[in-house]
Design a protein around this motif. Structure first.
Motif, PDB file in Angstrom:
ATOM      1  N   LEU A 171      53.982  65.800  27.044  1.00  0.00           N
ATOM      2  CA  LEU A 171      52.871  65.430  27.932  1.00  0.00           C
ATOM      3  C   LEU A 171      53.371  64.676  29.161  1.00  0.00           C
ATOM      4  O   LEU A 171      52.836  64.848  30.258  1.00  0.00           O
ATOM      5  CB  LEU A 171      51.843  64.593  27.171  1.00  0.00           C
ATOM      6  CG  LEU A 171      50.940  65.380  26.229  1.00  0.00           C
ATOM      7  CD1 LEU A 171      50.136  64.433  25.358  1.00  0.00           C
ATOM      8  CD2 LEU A 171      50.011  66.286  27.005  1.00  0.00           C
ATOM      9  N   ALA A 172      54.382  63.842  28.984  1.00  0.00           N
ATOM     10  CA  ALA A 172      54.936  63.118  30.135  1.00  0.00           C
ATOM     11  C   ALA A 172      55.539  64.091  31.143  1.00  0.00           C
ATOM     12  O   ALA A 172      55.457  63.870  32.356  1.00  0.00           O
ATOM     13  CB  ALA A 172      55.977  62.106  29.668  1.00  0.00           C
ATOM     14  N   ILE A 173      56.132  65.159  30.667  1.00  0.00           N
ATOM     15  CA  ILE A 173      56.684  66.170  31.574  1.00  0.00           C
ATOM     16  C   ILE A 173      55.562  66.874  32.331  1.00  0.00           C
ATOM     17  O   ILE A 173      55.625  67.053  33.549  1.00  0.00           O
ATOM     18  CB  ILE A 173      57.545  67.185  30.798  1.00  0.00           C
ATOM     19  CG1 ILE A 173      58.814  66.511  30.289  1.00  0.00           C
ATOM     20  CG2 ILE A 173      57.888  68.397  31.644  1.00  0.00           C
ATOM     21  CD1 ILE A 173      59.585  67.326  29.277  1.00  0.00           C
ATOM     22  N   VAL A 174      54.516  67.267  31.619  1.00  0.00           N
ATOM     23  CA  VAL A 174      53.400  67.981  32.261  1.00  0.00           C
ATOM     24  C   VAL A 174      52.685  67.075  33.259  1.00  0.00           C
ATOM     25  O   VAL A 174      52.317  67.508  34.349  1.00  0.00           O
ATOM     26  CB  VAL A 174      52.408  68.499  31.190  1.00  0.00           C
ATOM     27  CG1 VAL A 174      51.116  68.985  31.825  1.00  0.00           C
ATOM     28  CG2 VAL A 174      53.045  69.607  30.385  1.00  0.00           C
TER      29      VAL A 174
ATOM     30  N   LEU B 143      50.093  58.289  30.632  1.00  0.00           N
ATOM     31  CA  LEU B 143      50.584  57.724  29.381  1.00  0.00           C
ATOM     32  C   LEU B 143      49.512  56.872  28.707  1.00  0.00           C
ATOM     33  O   LEU B 143      49.374  56.890  27.479  1.00  0.00           O
ATOM     34  CB  LEU B 143      51.847  56.893  29.616  1.00  0.00           C
ATOM     35  CG  LEU B 143      53.095  57.695  29.938  1.00  0.00           C
ATOM     36  CD1 LEU B 143      54.247  56.774  30.307  1.00  0.00           C
ATOM     37  CD2 LEU B 143      53.482  58.584  28.772  1.00  0.00           C
ATOM     38  N   GLY B 144      48.736  56.153  29.501  1.00  0.00           N
ATOM     39  CA  GLY B 144      47.637  55.371  28.942  1.00  0.00           C
ATOM     40  C   GLY B 144      46.585  56.253  28.290  1.00  0.00           C
ATOM     41  O   GLY B 144      46.102  55.957  27.196  1.00  0.00           O
ATOM     42  N   VAL B 145      46.252  57.357  28.947  1.00  0.00           N
ATOM     43  CA  VAL B 145      45.276  58.298  28.375  1.00  0.00           C
ATOM     44  C   VAL B 145      45.852  58.923  27.106  1.00  0.00           C
ATOM     45  O   VAL B 145      45.158  59.058  26.091  1.00  0.00           O
ATOM     46  CB  VAL B 145      44.896  59.385  29.403  1.00  0.00           C
ATOM     47  CG1 VAL B 145      44.116  60.510  28.760  1.00  0.00           C
ATOM     48  CG2 VAL B 145      44.113  58.775  30.541  1.00  0.00           C
ATOM     49  N   THR B 146      47.114  59.279  27.133  1.00  0.00           N
ATOM     50  CA  THR B 146      47.761  59.888  25.968  1.00  0.00           C
ATOM     51  C   THR B 146      47.730  58.953  24.771  1.00  0.00           C
ATOM     52  O   THR B 146      47.359  59.346  23.661  1.00  0.00           O
ATOM     53  CB  THR B 146      49.207  60.282  26.311  1.00  0.00           C
ATOM     54  OG1 THR B 146      49.200  61.215  27.391  1.00  0.00           O
ATOM     55  CG2 THR B 146      49.918  60.880  25.119  1.00  0.00           C
ATOM     56  N   PHE B 147      48.116  57.705  24.973  1.00  0.00           N
ATOM     57  CA  PHE B 147      48.114  56.751  23.864  1.00  0.00           C
ATOM     58  C   PHE B 147      46.691  56.426  23.410  1.00  0.00           C
ATOM     59  O   PHE B 147      46.463  56.220  22.216  1.00  0.00           O
ATOM     60  CB  PHE B 147      48.868  55.477  24.236  1.00  0.00           C
ATOM     61  CG  PHE B 147      50.357  55.637  24.178  1.00  0.00           C
ATOM     62  CD1 PHE B 147      50.987  55.940  22.979  1.00  0.00           C
ATOM     63  CD2 PHE B 147      51.124  55.490  25.316  1.00  0.00           C
ATOM     64  CE1 PHE B 147      52.353  56.098  22.929  1.00  0.00           C
ATOM     65  CE2 PHE B 147      52.498  55.643  25.267  1.00  0.00           C
ATOM     66  CZ  PHE B 147      53.126  55.951  24.074  1.00  0.00           C
ATOM     67  N   ALA B 148      45.759  56.385  24.321  1.00  0.00           N
ATOM     68  CA  ALA B 148      44.372  56.126  23.934  1.00  0.00           C
ATOM     69  C   ALA B 148      43.857  57.249  23.038  1.00  0.00           C
ATOM     70  O   ALA B 148      43.231  56.987  22.009  1.00  0.00           O
ATOM     71  CB  ALA B 148      43.493  55.979  25.177  1.00  0.00           C
TER      72      ALA B 148
ATOM     73  N   ALA C  50      41.512  67.477  33.677  1.00  0.00           N
ATOM     74  CA  ALA C  50      42.604  68.070  32.900  1.00  0.00           C
ATOM     75  C   ALA C  50      43.432  66.989  32.218  1.00  0.00           C
ATOM     76  O   ALA C  50      43.917  67.179  31.104  1.00  0.00           O
ATOM     77  CB  ALA C  50      43.492  68.915  33.807  1.00  0.00           C
ATOM     78  N   LEU C  51      43.548  65.853  32.892  1.00  0.00           N
ATOM     79  CA  LEU C  51      44.289  64.726  32.321  1.00  0.00           C
ATOM     80  C   LEU C  51      43.624  64.211  31.056  1.00  0.00           C
ATOM     81  O   LEU C  51      44.283  63.672  30.174  1.00  0.00           O
ATOM     82  CB  LEU C  51      44.379  63.612  33.368  1.00  0.00           C
ATOM     83  CG  LEU C  51      45.357  62.492  33.119  1.00  0.00           C
ATOM     84  CD1 LEU C  51      46.777  63.005  33.205  1.00  0.00           C
ATOM     85  CD2 LEU C  51      45.146  61.396  34.129  1.00  0.00           C
ATOM     86  N   LEU C  52      42.328  64.409  30.936  1.00  0.00           N
ATOM     87  CA  LEU C  52      41.603  64.012  29.727  1.00  0.00           C
ATOM     88  C   LEU C  52      41.552  65.134  28.691  1.00  0.00           C
ATOM     89  O   LEU C  52      41.673  64.880  27.489  1.00  0.00           O
ATOM     90  CB  LEU C  52      40.180  63.581  30.078  1.00  0.00           C
ATOM     91  CG  LEU C  52      40.054  62.332  30.937  1.00  0.00           C
ATOM     92  CD1 LEU C  52      38.602  62.117  31.313  1.00  0.00           C
ATOM     93  CD2 LEU C  52      40.612  61.131  30.230  1.00  0.00           C
ATOM     94  N   LEU C  53      41.367  66.366  29.136  1.00  0.00           N
ATOM     95  CA  LEU C  53      41.182  67.485  28.202  1.00  0.00           C
ATOM     96  C   LEU C  53      42.465  67.896  27.480  1.00  0.00           C
ATOM     97  O   LEU C  53      42.422  68.264  26.304  1.00  0.00           O
ATOM     98  CB  LEU C  53      40.600  68.689  28.937  1.00  0.00           C
ATOM     99  CG  LEU C  53      39.162  68.544  29.417  1.00  0.00           C
ATOM    100  CD1 LEU C  53      38.741  69.779  30.197  1.00  0.00           C
ATOM    101  CD2 LEU C  53      38.232  68.315  28.235  1.00  0.00           C
ATOM    102  N   ILE C  54      43.584  67.848  28.175  1.00  0.00           N
ATOM    103  CA  ILE C  54      44.835  68.305  27.556  1.00  0.00           C
ATOM    104  C   ILE C  54      45.227  67.423  26.369  1.00  0.00           C
ATOM    105  O   ILE C  54      45.500  67.937  25.280  1.00  0.00           O
ATOM    106  CB  ILE C  54      45.961  68.403  28.601  1.00  0.00           C
ATOM    107  CG1 ILE C  54      45.625  69.497  29.608  1.00  0.00           C
ATOM    108  CG2 ILE C  54      47.301  68.686  27.926  1.00  0.00           C
ATOM    109  CD1 ILE C  54      46.501  69.488  30.830  1.00  0.00           C
ATOM    110  N   PRO C  55      45.263  66.093  26.505  1.00  0.00           N
ATOM    111  CA  PRO C  55      45.584  65.283  25.310  1.00  0.00           C
ATOM    112  C   PRO C  55      44.534  65.417  24.203  1.00  0.00           C
ATOM    113  O   PRO C  55      44.874  65.399  23.025  1.00  0.00           O
ATOM    114  CB  PRO C  55      45.635  63.853  25.836  1.00  0.00           C
ATOM    115  CG  PRO C  55      45.888  63.972  27.271  1.00  0.00           C
ATOM    116  CD  PRO C  55      45.236  65.251  27.700  1.00  0.00           C
ATOM    117  N   LEU C  56      43.259  65.560  24.580  1.00  0.00           N
ATOM    118  CA  LEU C  56      42.228  65.736  23.553  1.00  0.00           C
ATOM    119  C   LEU C  56      42.469  67.002  22.732  1.00  0.00           C
ATOM    120  O   LEU C  56      42.383  66.983  21.504  1.00  0.00           O
ATOM    121  CB  LEU C  56      40.837  65.782  24.187  1.00  0.00           C
ATOM    122  CG  LEU C  56      40.247  64.463  24.627  1.00  0.00           C
ATOM    123  CD1 LEU C  56      38.964  64.705  25.410  1.00  0.00           C
ATOM    124  CD2 LEU C  56      39.989  63.564  23.449  1.00  0.00           C
TER     125      LEU C  56
END
Length: 142
Positions: free
Chosen positions: A28-31, A39-44, A109-115
Motif C-alpha cells: 500500500l505504501a508503494i501504491v 499510512l494513517g488511513v491504512t493503519f486505521a 480511492a485512498l479510503l476504498l483500497i485499504p477497505l
C-alpha cells in the motif's frame, strides 16, 4: 485437537499475520507513494477491522462448544485465500481508478483500497485471535 498442536497453530497464525501485515502495508505504501496520510488511513482500517473481528469472534466464541475446530479448517483456509486477493486488489488499484503515472490517488480511492484489500483479512485476524484465546483460557495447557 491436542493442546500443543493448537498452541503451535495459534502461534503460527499470529506470526503469519504479522508477516502479512508488513507485506500488505509495504504494498500500500508503494501504491500511495508513502504519504503520511495514506499510512494513517491504512493503519486505521487495520485497527478498526481487527477490532470488529475481535468483537464478532467474542460473540460467536461464547456460543461455540468446540472453538478449536475452527482452527482445523475454516479460519486458515479463509485467511490463506484472502492474501492473494488483497495483493491483487492493491496491485490493480492504480489501473482500476485510472490514475496516471506520477500522480496521487484521489481521496475516495485512498479510503476504498485499504477497505477492500485489508478489511477482510484484518477481520479474520481479530476473529481468530479471540477464538484461540477463548480456547486457551478454557483448556489446561499441560
Amino acid at each position: 485437537m491436542k493442546t500443543r498442536y493448537f498452541l503451535f497453530a495459534f502461534f503460527l497464525m499470529g506470526f503469519l499475520a504479522q508477516v502479512v501485515q508488513v507485506v500488505l502495508i509495504r504494498e500500500l505504501a508503494i501504491v500511495f507513494r508513502g504519504t503520511e496520510f495514506s499510512l494513517g488511513v491504512t493503519f486505521a482500517v487495520w485497527f478498526i477491522f481487527v477490532a470488529l473481528g475481535s468483537r464478532v469472534g467474542g460473540y460467536i466464541g461464547d456460543k461455540l462448544h468446540a472453538p478449536q475446530n475452527l482452527f482445523t479448517g475454516p479460519i486458515p483456509l479463509i485467511s490463506v485465500a484472502l492474501l492473494p486477493i488483497a495483493l491483487y486488489i492493491i496491485r490493480i488499484s492504480r489501473v482500476f481508478f485510472a490514475v496516471p503515472a506520477g500522480t496521487d490517488l484521489p481521496f475516495y480511492a485512498l479510503l476504498l483500497i485499504p477497505l477492500g484489500a485489508l478489511g477482510p483479512f484484518c477481520f479474520m485476524i481479530g476473529f481468530s485471535f479471540v477464538i484461540g484465546a477463548k480456547y486457551i483460557k478454557d483448556t489446561p495447557l499441560l
